[in-house]
Design a protein around this motif. Sequence first.
Motif, mmCIF file in Angstrom:
data_model
loop_
_atom_site.group_PDB
_atom_site.id
_atom_site.type_symbol
_atom_site.label_atom_id
_atom_site.label_comp_id
_atom_site.label_asym_id
_atom_site.label_seq_id
_atom_site.Cartn_x
_atom_site.Cartn_y
_atom_site.Cartn_z
ATOM 1 N N UNK A 1 34.448 73.841 66.491
ATOM 2 C CA UNK A 1 34.131 73.503 65.221
ATOM 3 C C UNK A 1 35.496 73.766 64.242
ATOM 4 N N UNK A 2 35.970 75.251 64.489
ATOM 5 C CA UNK A 2 37.113 75.555 63.569
ATOM 6 C C UNK A 2 38.302 74.799 64.056
ATOM 7 N N UNK A 3 38.380 74.472 65.172
ATOM 8 C CA UNK A 3 39.644 73.910 65.492
ATOM 9 C C UNK A 3 39.759 72.233 65.151
ATOM 10 N N UNK A 4 38.429 71.803 64.996
ATOM 11 C CA UNK A 4 38.537 70.211 64.359
ATOM 12 C C UNK A 4 38.491 70.267 62.854
ATOM 13 N N UNK A 5 38.253 71.217 62.240
ATOM 14 C CA UNK A 5 38.341 71.270 60.646
ATOM 15 C C UNK A 5 39.796 71.633 60.402
ATOM 16 N N UNK A 6 40.676 72.406 61.103
ATOM 17 C CA UNK A 6 41.957 72.711 60.503
ATOM 18 C C UNK A 6 42.832 71.561 61.137
ATOM 19 N N UNK A 7 42.441 70.784 61.992
ATOM 20 C CA UNK A 7 43.224 69.784 62.504
ATOM 21 C C UNK A 7 42.903 68.380 61.678
ATOM 22 N N UNK A 8 41.801 68.427 60.819
ATOM 23 C CA UNK A 8 41.479 67.058 60.231
ATOM 24 C C UNK A 8 42.445 66.841 59.083
ATOM 25 N N UNK B 1 50.133 74.844 62.089
ATOM 26 C CA UNK B 1 50.269 74.749 63.494
ATOM 27 C C UNK B 1 49.851 75.941 64.306
ATOM 28 N N UNK B 2 50.355 77.092 63.990
ATOM 29 C CA UNK B 2 50.253 78.258 64.729
ATOM 30 C C UNK B 2 48.790 78.541 64.819
ATOM 31 N N UNK B 3 48.068 78.426 63.713
ATOM 32 C CA UNK B 3 46.559 78.835 63.676
ATOM 33 C C UNK B 3 45.750 77.609 64.524
ATOM 34 N N UNK B 4 46.328 76.374 64.351
ATOM 35 C CA UNK B 4 45.722 75.276 65.105
ATOM 36 C C UNK B 4 45.636 75.582 66.665
ATOM 37 N N UNK B 5 46.788 75.708 66.978
ATOM 38 C CA UNK B 5 47.141 76.369 68.446
ATOM 39 C C UNK B 5 46.517 77.335 69.112
ATOM 40 N N UNK B 6 46.413 78.406 68.126
ATOM 41 C CA UNK B 6 45.585 79.536 68.609
ATOM 42 C C UNK B 6 44.204 79.431 68.680
ATOM 43 N N UNK C 1 35.304 78.221 59.575
ATOM 44 C CA UNK C 1 34.198 77.612 59.264
ATOM 45 C C UNK C 1 33.374 77.681 57.920
ATOM 46 N N UNK C 2 33.634 78.899 57.400
ATOM 47 C CA UNK C 2 33.029 79.177 56.033
ATOM 48 C C UNK C 2 33.848 78.664 54.949
ATOM 49 N N UNK C 3 34.875 78.048 54.874
ATOM 50 C CA UNK C 3 35.728 77.600 53.743
ATOM 51 C C UNK C 3 35.365 76.216 53.433
ATOM 52 N N UNK D 1 47.232 80.916 49.484
ATOM 53 C CA UNK D 1 48.041 81.480 50.767
ATOM 54 C C UNK D 1 47.083 81.104 51.974
ATOM 55 N N UNK D 2 45.930 81.504 52.006
ATOM 56 C CA UNK D 2 44.965 81.824 52.955
ATOM 57 C C UNK D 2 44.767 80.463 53.603
ATOM 58 N N UNK D 3 44.466 79.405 52.790
ATOM 59 C CA UNK D 3 44.236 78.112 53.298
ATOM 60 C C UNK D 3 45.420 77.658 53.757
ATOM 61 N N UNK D 4 46.846 77.549 53.203
ATOM 62 C CA UNK D 4 47.747 77.228 53.871
ATOM 63 C C UNK D 4 48.020 77.693 55.180
ATOM 64 N N UNK D 5 47.957 79.068 55.198
ATOM 65 C CA UNK D 5 47.806 79.541 56.782
ATOM 66 C C UNK D 5 46.846 79.141 57.783
#
Length: 214
Positions: free
Chosen positions: A207-214, A183-188, A164-166, A175-179
């Motif tokens: 909110x974090x989930x919506x951001x990483x899957x957008x 899919x692993x982070x989205x599922x988590x 949420x802070x990115x 490396x951080x943004x790619x991680x």
Amino acid sequence: MDGDLIVAVARLRDAFVRYPDRAVLDGCPHCRGQVPVDGHDLFSLAISLGNTVGSCDDLKSLLPLLLGRLATSTELDPAIVLGKLRRGQWHTWPEAEQDAIDGYLDAVWRSLLATYPSQVGSFLDPTTFLDAVVAGGESVTRFLGIWDVTHSSAADRHLADTVNGLNFADRRPTTLVTWLRSETVRDRLYRAFERDHAMSWGDDLARAYDLVRS
């Protein structure tokens, strides 16, 4: 500090004990002169140490103090302190010294992820820690690997805050943004929301989930 971090700081003292403590350090003769080591103003010393004040041996003698204080107070800047390691080329130091620093970084990271909010002094959140690691000339990959296998509500809340802070509008790959976009982070994050949706931080996870899957 938790038990593992206390042990890690003790290992630092053992690894660097052969470097003598000096009450006064030699500074640049043109701009600083001699500089007393003042435990009440470590911030100013940390900025200059290894640059205009002191030698590499002085840095090594003060590392246990500086790294220990990083973990117990908010008076120091982690990126400045760990940046001294990079300047001192710590990956060329004796193996026991490198191992002690690596052990300290691992212990700080595990302790940070274990509680929410962070209770590890100047390491206020994962981003602060990872930025400092990069300043120290270290890759964040191994720490993301530890985060991958640290399954707790605290670690998930740190993950949501980091997402949420990115600024995802900045498309420069890191490396951080790619991680974080994996899919692993989205599922988590999805599983964390399912588990904690009724908690006060449930919206942060969503909110974090919506951001990483957008």
